[in-house]
Design a protein around this motif. Structure first.
Motif: not given
Length: 356
Positions: A187-193
């Motif tokens: 989830i964090c990687q998705e937001y970071r993108h």
């Protein structure tokens, strides 16, 4: 007040608004034209864009490589000004009213919602008001421990939540074998993108959260990581300029409230309680399948496999770096990767059992 209708999917694999639009393009075009609305569509949807433009409807063609930011009214307005969709404030501060395409097409009082469950290729139509238990049942998950409602909601709810309102396209149900830390990392990687870099807390905060969760799931977590995220989340939730940073912070805060101990176990106990994170799994060679061929011995560059021709090989866990080359090299399927439940293997090489 001008109306902008956003058809950009928050998740590329879950285009709820576009799915409904394709069911009756003519009706949508007619509605947009009669209301004087403007629409935001993916740049690659040429046929849909042309259908609206031919009716005199203003269209902004957007970059489909990301989608969260298009749910912000100030970002959507910039598109029609020929600028990058960088939010300047939280939604609600712009003179242009922004509405999601699915809600615009379905109208007020819609009772159902298109939802993609656990990365399914096709959506299911579910009641807008439901329960976590019903979502788990729809996803086919038994013994669920939590439900994640994707962006723009960003809620992590316990499995016994009885009042759930669906306003997102993606729902993920975590089962007993799903690691909460791994789910939060994703989830964090998705937001970071999706972060635009326009504010410190949204950009740097998302980077910090994503970096911490990446390390936790790869055996590089540090003491106090959970506490660091717990301290950062409420500040980021309040100070981020737009919804992307604020929603990410809320997601992390809720996830840690439910699973802080499970996340911390990755660096305090050096183990993944769910047995789901690859970095915490170990490689083993099954006695029943090993032929003593030596292929895994040759593939291992760390000298972490003991054995010789005609003997069952054994992985030395103290030397193994989990590179996976032995798994790829074994043609017999004797090398396996295990989580918390380990197969029984001998401490040292033993003669191969000859089949009668």
């Amino acid at each position: 007040m001008a109306r902008i209708v956003n058809f950009m999917p928050a998740y590329a694999q879950a285009p709820a608004a576009l799915t409904l639009l394709r069911r009756d393009v003519d009706a949508a075009v007619s509605k947009a034209a009669s209301e004087g609305a403007r629409v935001v569509l993916p740049a690659g949807e040429d046929a849909l864009c042309q259908a609206f433009e031919s009716a005199g409807v203003a269209v902004a063609r957007a970059d489909a490589s990301f989608g969260y930011v298009y749910g912000n009214d100030t970002a959507a307005r910039r598109l029609f000004m020929g600028e990058k969709p960088i939010p300047s404030a939280v939604t609600g501060s712009c003179e242009d009213a922004l509405v999601g395409g699915e809600a615009w097409l379905a109208g007020d009082g819609a009772q159902t919602k298109l939802v993609w469950l656990n990365d399914a290729a096709e959506p299911v139509e579910l009641p807008v008001r439901t329960t976590a238990a019903d979502l788990a049942k729809a996803a086919g998950v038994e013994g669920a421990k939590a439900v994640y409602l994707g962006y723009p909601q960003g809620d992590v709810l316990p499995a016994d939540a009885t009042e759930v309102t669906l306003a997102c396209d993606v729902v993920r149900v975590l089962g007993p074998e799903d690691c909460a830390a791994k789910a939060l990392d994703r989830i964090c990687q998705e937001y970071r993108h999706e972060t635009c870099g326009h504010c410190v807390f949204g950009h740097e905060g998302s980077f910090q959260m994503a970096a911490v969760m990446h390390d936790v799931c790869r055996r590089h977590g540090q003491p106090g990581d959970v506490e660091l995220l717990q301290d950062l989340a409420p500040v980021m939730e309040e100070q981020s300029l737009c919804e992307v940073g604020r929603t990410m912070a809320k997601t992390v805060r809720q996830a840690l409230a439910l699973f802080g101990d499970e996340v911390a176990a990755h660096y305090t106990r050096k183990a993944c309680p769910a047995g789901d994170c690859d970095a915490y799994k170990t490689y083993h060679i099954l006695v029943s399948r090993c032929t003593g061929c030596g292929d895994c011995l040759e593939a291992c560059e760390d000298a972490a496999i003991m054995g010789k021709p005609g003997f069952v090989h054994v992985v030395d866990q103290r030397k193994c770096t989990q590179c996976g080359r032995c798994l790829e090299a074994c043609k017999e399927g004797a090398v396996v990767m295990a989580g918390n439940k380990k197969p029984k293997t001998p401490p040292k090489p033993i003669p191969v059992r000859r089949k009668k």
